[in-house]
Design a protein around this motif. Structure first.
Motif, PDB file in Angstrom:
ATOM      1  N   GLY A 185     -15.409  12.613 -27.544  1.00  0.00           N
ATOM      2  CA  GLY A 185     -15.979  11.489 -26.811  1.00  0.00           C
ATOM      3  C   GLY A 185     -15.539  11.518 -25.369  1.00  0.00           C
ATOM      4  N   LEU A 186     -16.003  10.530 -24.612  1.00  0.00           N
ATOM      5  CA  LEU A 186     -15.755  10.484 -23.180  1.00  0.00           C
ATOM      6  C   LEU A 186     -15.125   9.159 -22.762  1.00  0.00           C
ATOM      7  N   GLY A 187     -14.408   9.212 -21.650  1.00  0.00           N
ATOM      8  CA  GLY A 187     -13.862   8.021 -21.017  1.00  0.00           C
ATOM      9  C   GLY A 187     -14.099   8.095 -19.530  1.00  0.00           C
ATOM     10  N   SER A 188     -13.901   6.968 -18.834  1.00  0.00           N
ATOM     11  CA  SER A 188     -14.096   6.977 -17.382  1.00  0.00           C
ATOM     12  C   SER A 188     -13.362   5.845 -16.680  1.00  0.00           C
ATOM     13  N   TYR A 189     -12.707   4.955 -17.428  1.00  0.00           N
ATOM     14  CA  TYR A 189     -12.073   3.796 -16.808  1.00  0.00           C
ATOM     15  C   TYR A 189     -10.852   4.244 -15.994  1.00  0.00           C
ATOM     16  N   GLY A 190     -10.496   3.468 -14.977  1.00  0.00           N
ATOM     17  CA  GLY A 190      -9.305   3.765 -14.195  1.00  0.00           C
ATOM     18  C   GLY A 190      -8.035   3.578 -15.006  1.00  0.00           C
ATOM     19  N   PHE A 191      -6.925   4.013 -14.465  1.00  0.00           N
ATOM     20  CA  PHE A 191      -5.630   3.856 -15.140  1.00  0.00           C
ATOM     21  C   PHE A 191      -5.191   2.402 -14.971  1.00  0.00           C
ATOM     22  N   ASP A 192      -5.393   1.615 -16.003  1.00  0.00           N
ATOM     23  CA  ASP A 192      -5.241   0.166 -15.913  1.00  0.00           C
ATOM     24  C   ASP A 192      -4.210  -0.328 -16.915  1.00  0.00           C
ATOM     25  N   ALA A 193      -2.994  -0.531 -16.436  1.00  0.00           N
ATOM     26  CA  ALA A 193      -1.957  -1.171 -17.250  1.00  0.00           C
ATOM     27  C   ALA A 193      -1.580  -2.471 -16.567  1.00  0.00           C
ATOM     28  N   HIS A 194      -1.662  -3.559 -17.303  1.00  0.00           N
ATOM     29  CA  HIS A 194      -1.326  -4.857 -16.714  1.00  0.00           C
ATOM     30  C   HIS A 194       0.181  -4.964 -16.488  1.00  0.00           C
ATOM     31  N   ALA A 195       0.575  -6.006 -15.772  1.00  0.00           N
ATOM     32  CA  ALA A 195       1.967  -6.150 -15.350  1.00  0.00           C
ATOM     33  C   ALA A 195       2.917  -6.091 -16.536  1.00  0.00           C
ATOM     34  N   GLU A 196       3.988  -5.340 -16.361  1.00  0.00           N
ATOM     35  CA  GLU A 196       5.029  -5.266 -17.385  1.00  0.00           C
ATOM     36  C   GLU A 196       6.142  -6.274 -17.145  1.00  0.00           C
ATOM     37  N   GLN A 197       6.378  -6.611 -15.885  1.00  0.00           N
ATOM     38  CA  GLN A 197       7.543  -7.443 -15.599  1.00  0.00           C
ATOM     39  C   GLN A 197       7.285  -8.327 -14.374  1.00  0.00           C
ATOM     40  N   ARG A 198       7.727  -9.584 -14.496  1.00  0.00           N
ATOM     41  CA  ARG A 198       7.787 -10.511 -13.352  1.00  0.00           C
ATOM     42  C   ARG A 198       9.246 -10.921 -13.256  1.00  0.00           C
ATOM     43  N   TYR A 199       9.867 -10.686 -12.111  1.00  0.00           N
ATOM     44  CA  TYR A 199      11.319 -10.735 -12.090  1.00  0.00           C
ATOM     45  C   TYR A 199      11.867 -11.219 -10.754  1.00  0.00           C
ATOM     46  N   ALA A 200      13.156 -11.504 -10.768  1.00  0.00           N
ATOM     47  CA  ALA A 200      13.867 -11.852  -9.552  1.00  0.00           C
ATOM     48  C   ALA A 200      14.299 -10.563  -8.871  1.00  0.00           C
ATOM     49  N   CYS A 201      13.745 -10.292  -7.703  1.00  0.00           N
ATOM     50  CA  CYS A 201      14.056  -9.066  -6.966  1.00  0.00           C
ATOM     51  C   CYS A 201      15.293  -9.343  -6.108  1.00  0.00           C
ATOM     52  N   VAL A 202      16.424  -8.763  -6.492  1.00  0.00           N
ATOM     53  CA  VAL A 202      17.700  -9.043  -5.819  1.00  0.00           C
ATOM     54  C   VAL A 202      18.371  -7.794  -5.276  1.00  0.00           C
ATOM     55  N   ASP A 203      17.946  -6.618  -5.731  1.00  0.00           N
ATOM     56  CA  ASP A 203      18.553  -5.358  -5.294  1.00  0.00           C
ATOM     57  C   ASP A 203      18.119  -5.074  -3.853  1.00  0.00           C
ATOM     58  N   LYS A 204      19.064  -5.072  -2.925  1.00  0.00           N
ATOM     59  CA  LYS A 204      18.719  -4.913  -1.514  1.00  0.00           C
ATOM     60  C   LYS A 204      18.118  -3.548  -1.213  1.00  0.00           C
ATOM     61  N   ASN A 205      18.404  -2.546  -2.044  1.00  0.00           N
ATOM     62  CA  ASN A 205      17.836  -1.220  -1.829  1.00  0.00           C
ATOM     63  C   ASN A 205      16.347  -1.173  -2.184  1.00  0.00           C
ATOM     64  N   GLU A 206      15.956  -1.994  -3.154  1.00  0.00           N
ATOM     65  CA  GLU A 206      14.566  -2.007  -3.597  1.00  0.00           C
ATOM     66  C   GLU A 206      13.792  -3.185  -3.028  1.00  0.00           C
ATOM     67  N   CYS A 207      14.457  -4.283  -2.787  1.00  0.00           N
ATOM     68  CA  CYS A 207      13.794  -5.545  -2.457  1.00  0.00           C
ATOM     69  C   CYS A 207      13.907  -5.818  -0.955  1.00  0.00           C
ATOM     70  N   ALA A 208      13.013  -5.195  -0.186  1.00  0.00           N
ATOM     71  CA  ALA A 208      13.109  -5.256   1.270  1.00  0.00           C
ATOM     72  C   ALA A 208      12.028  -6.118   1.917  1.00  0.00           C
ATOM     73  N   LEU A 209      11.174  -6.737   1.114  1.00  0.00           N
ATOM     74  CA  LEU A 209      10.093  -7.525   1.696  1.00  0.00           C
ATOM     75  C   LEU A 209      10.601  -8.801   2.353  1.00  0.00           C
ATOM     76  N   TYR A 210      11.677  -9.373   1.800  1.00  0.00           N
ATOM     77  CA  TYR A 210      12.249 -10.595   2.336  1.00  0.00           C
ATOM     78  C   TYR A 210      13.765 -10.431   2.396  1.00  0.00           C
ATOM     79  N   PRO A 211      14.433 -11.141   3.268  1.00  0.00           N
ATOM     80  CA  PRO A 211      15.885 -10.966   3.420  1.00  0.00           C
ATOM     81  C   PRO A 211      16.718 -11.645   2.330  1.00  0.00           C
ATOM     82  N   ARG A 212      16.072 -12.310   1.406  1.00  0.00           N
ATOM     83  CA  ARG A 212      16.792 -12.987   0.329  1.00  0.00           C
ATOM     84  C   ARG A 212      16.029 -12.758  -0.979  1.00  0.00           C
ATOM     85  N   PRO A 213      16.627 -13.029  -2.131  1.00  0.00           N
ATOM     86  CA  PRO A 213      15.955 -12.770  -3.412  1.00  0.00           C
ATOM     87  C   PRO A 213      14.597 -13.454  -3.490  1.00  0.00           C
ATOM     88  N   TYR A 214      13.653 -12.783  -4.106  1.00  0.00           N
ATOM     89  CA  TYR A 214      12.294 -13.316  -4.219  1.00  0.00           C
ATOM     90  C   TYR A 214      11.672 -12.886  -5.538  1.00  0.00           C
TER      91      TYR A 214
END
Length: 597
Positions: A454-483
């Motif tokens: 058979g055939l497929g054609s849809y994009g690679f679609d995985a819904h969100a796995e995690q909604r979290y408090a971003c506190v790691d300063k190395n990864e979380c650079a969008l804002y100067p405090r946790p978000y």
């Protein structure tokens, strides 16, 4: 490195077959006070069943397990090709999300070049029920009509619909690795020559001792996939600043602590589930959204903070964020002429009908715990709808539209008070067969010849796995405090049309020789993100049914009778892995399947 679940690669992580029923969902709303929707379904459904003898399966050659469109296509295909077939549904509801609220079918690009065979027959038969042109015909579905067409296709093919129950145990011959029978929770025992696990959860597969499977996300290194493993913060929809903590430093409900794993690492996180809501703004048809008995406004502080800051937002999707009841709203067919819609989650918003983080334990949970999680999703969804209808933080026009203009469709899902009877389990377990279909296989598009089913054609679609408090300063650079941040797969460029291989269905020969798995198939998490669409599940189910029929009729690469539908009773049933691919391809093509790009 790998990890197996009887067991499979995904890092050195301990795997348990069942999860404790008392384990709470961290920072996810409790639903212990919600009524038992599953029990209601079992008691109130009017789906016909067929009485069977003591063993429950006299004369069956193929037993198909599941409550999905894929299991129906598998059963119909096997029956039309001469096998005696029984369908063992997990619950009284049949047809999965296609008859349970998902009306805006995910068809991908070039649907006419991709969807054929029994899947196309189903869509066309559904569309033929209407005297006038319907929205996005033939692909969009009206739930009760989809259910009627599913039942008609089974009845016409002589498929036996067995009393619904969930598999409890599997009897496996240790030498031949053949499943001999399955026992279900009611105590009934079902025997067959070939078994098809077409459930969303893969419970029959998982209870077959020794069959390898996994869940969650493999690392980038496991299959050398660019998009595998833990993802970084998703920014494509914009991220408004929201403080993830209470005044005394406690994490808000609906959030989890951020992962300490590096990007690309394996984990056990599972993409979010939701209910696809069948809604209407027709005054005579709508059933209003009401306040749930267990509603607690404090549980929705995160959503309140979003709407409080929304008037000053500069998000490019600000207008879409305020669309009611969702920016992802597809009009579906209507037998009455009233406007009806499939309302999905809205990814532009940080909080929507996807219960992000509520699905992680679902694949391996025992039935009691899984039912609790199902009810938690019911509670979450109804709580969300009531918050949007009543909380003063919601813009007045939006709030009024939820409260006064929109509601559930009154002509759907009578047994469950018009709420969808099927949780949208987007991904659970995945088989790990002899060959695992990966992101690279999808993108490279190496011709499969007769191994294409058979055939497929849809994009690679995985819904969100995690909604979290971003506190790691190395990864979380969008804002100067946790978000607050969200993590999900950004699959990049869609793959275009690709072939799906027979290997998706097949366990390892050394583990099970008469089992086929068309839904929880042998694919990596990234590849599954495109394979997991319902038309592809139907296509894979169709192929599994034909393989099952050929197997019980002894049509293997080692022995090819002149008439593949003639049961050669003097010969033993071959292994599913030995099916003759040229005969399989010819029969699929004769059924109208599309196999070539």
């Amino acid at each position: 490195m790998g990890l197996t679940v009887s067991k499979v690669p995904i890092g050195a992580m301990h795997h348990s077959r069942t999860m404790p029923t008392s384990r709470a969902q961290a920072h996810i709303m409790s639903a212990s006070r919600w009524p038992n929707v599953l029990l209601t379904l079992m008691l109130c459904s009017t789906i016909p069943t067929v009485s069977v003898g003591h063993s429950g399966s006299e004369g069956l050659q193929v037993l198909v397990y599941g409550s999905t469109p894929s299991d129906i296509m598998a059963a119909v295909a096997a029956a039309r090709h001469g096998a005696s077939v029984g369908v063992l549904s997990q619950r009284a509801h049949i047809g999965g999300v296609c008859s349970g609220g998902l009306g805006q079918t995910d068809i991908g690009s070039d649907a006419e070049k991709v969807i054929g065979g029994l899947a196309l027959e189903f869509f066309k038969r559904s569309a033929e029920r209407y005297a006038t042109q319907q929205p996005r015909a033939p692909w969009n579905l009206e739930p009760h009509v989809a259910r009627e067409v599913f039942l008609a296709m089974m009845n016409e093919s002589g498929v036996v619909l067995l009393p619904p129950s969930q598999v409890a145990s599997v009897a496996l011959h240790p030498g031949t690795r053949r499943i001999q029978s399955v026992q279900v929770e009611t105590g009934a025992v079902y025997s067959a020559e070939v078994f098809v696990d077409a459930s969303y959860e893969g419970d029959l597969m998982a209870r077959t001792e020794g069959v390898s499977y996994t869940y969650g996300r493999e690392s980038r290194e496991t299959y050398n996939e660019t998009n595998a493993g833990k993802q970084g913060t998703t920014v494509k929809y914009g991220i408004e600043y929201m403080d993830p903590f209470t005044a005394d430093g406690q994490l808000l409900p609906l959030l989890k602590n951020g992962s300490v794993l590096p990007v690309g690492a394996a984990d056990r996180e599972v993409q979010a589930y939701n209910f696809r809501l069948c809604v209407t703004d027709n005054a005579s048809l709508k059933i209003p959204f009401t306040k749930p008995a267990d509603y607690d406004p404090k549980e929705w502080e995160l959503l309140r903070r979003f709407w409080t800051g929304w008037p000053n937002s500069t998000n490019p999707h600000k207008e879409s964020q305020a669309k009611v009841p969702s920016a992802i709203l597809g009009e579906i067919p209507s037998t009455t002429g009233a406007h009806k819609y499939d309302a999905n989650n809205c990814g532009y918003n940080p909080v929507h009908t996807d219960m992000i983080g509520g699905s992680w334990e679902y694949p391996e949970a025992n039935y009691t715990h899984r039912e609790t999680m199902w009810q938690a999703h019911v509670s979450y969804t109804k709580g969300f709808l009531w918050f949007m209808s009543s909380d003063l933080s919601v813009p007045a026009t939006v709030r009024a539209a939820y409260a006064n203009d929109w509601g559930y469709c009154g002509d759907e899902f009578h047994e469950t008070d018009h709420f969808p009877p099927q949780l949208y389990v987007r991904e659970a377990r995945r088989l790990v067969g002899e060959k695992v279909f990966t992101e690279n296989d999808v993108r490279l598009g190496t011709p499969l010849g007769n191994r294409s089913i058979g055939l497929g054609s849809y994009g690679f679609d995985a819904h969100a796995e995690q909604r979290y408090a971003c506190v790691d300063k190395n990864e979380c650079a969008l804002y100067p405090r946790p978000y607050v941040a969200i993590q999900s797969l950004d699959g990049g460029v869609p793959p275009g049309v690709y072939q799906m291989p027979l290997s998706l269905l097949l366990p390892r020969r050394t583990q099970a020789t008469n089992l086929l798995v068309p839904v929880c198939s042998s694919a990596s998490h990234v590849a599954y993100a495109t394979v997991r669409m319902e038309p592809q599940f139907m296509i894979l189910g169709h192929a599994a049914g034909v393989v099952a029929a050929l197997t019980v009729h002894n049509v293997s690469a080692r022995q090819l009778p002149l008439n593949p539908r003639e049961n050669l009773t003097n010969s033993s049933t071959p292994n599913v892995q030995d099916v003759d691919t040229s005969t399989l391809a010819a029969m699929l093509l004769s059924d109208g399947a599309l196999l070539n790009v």
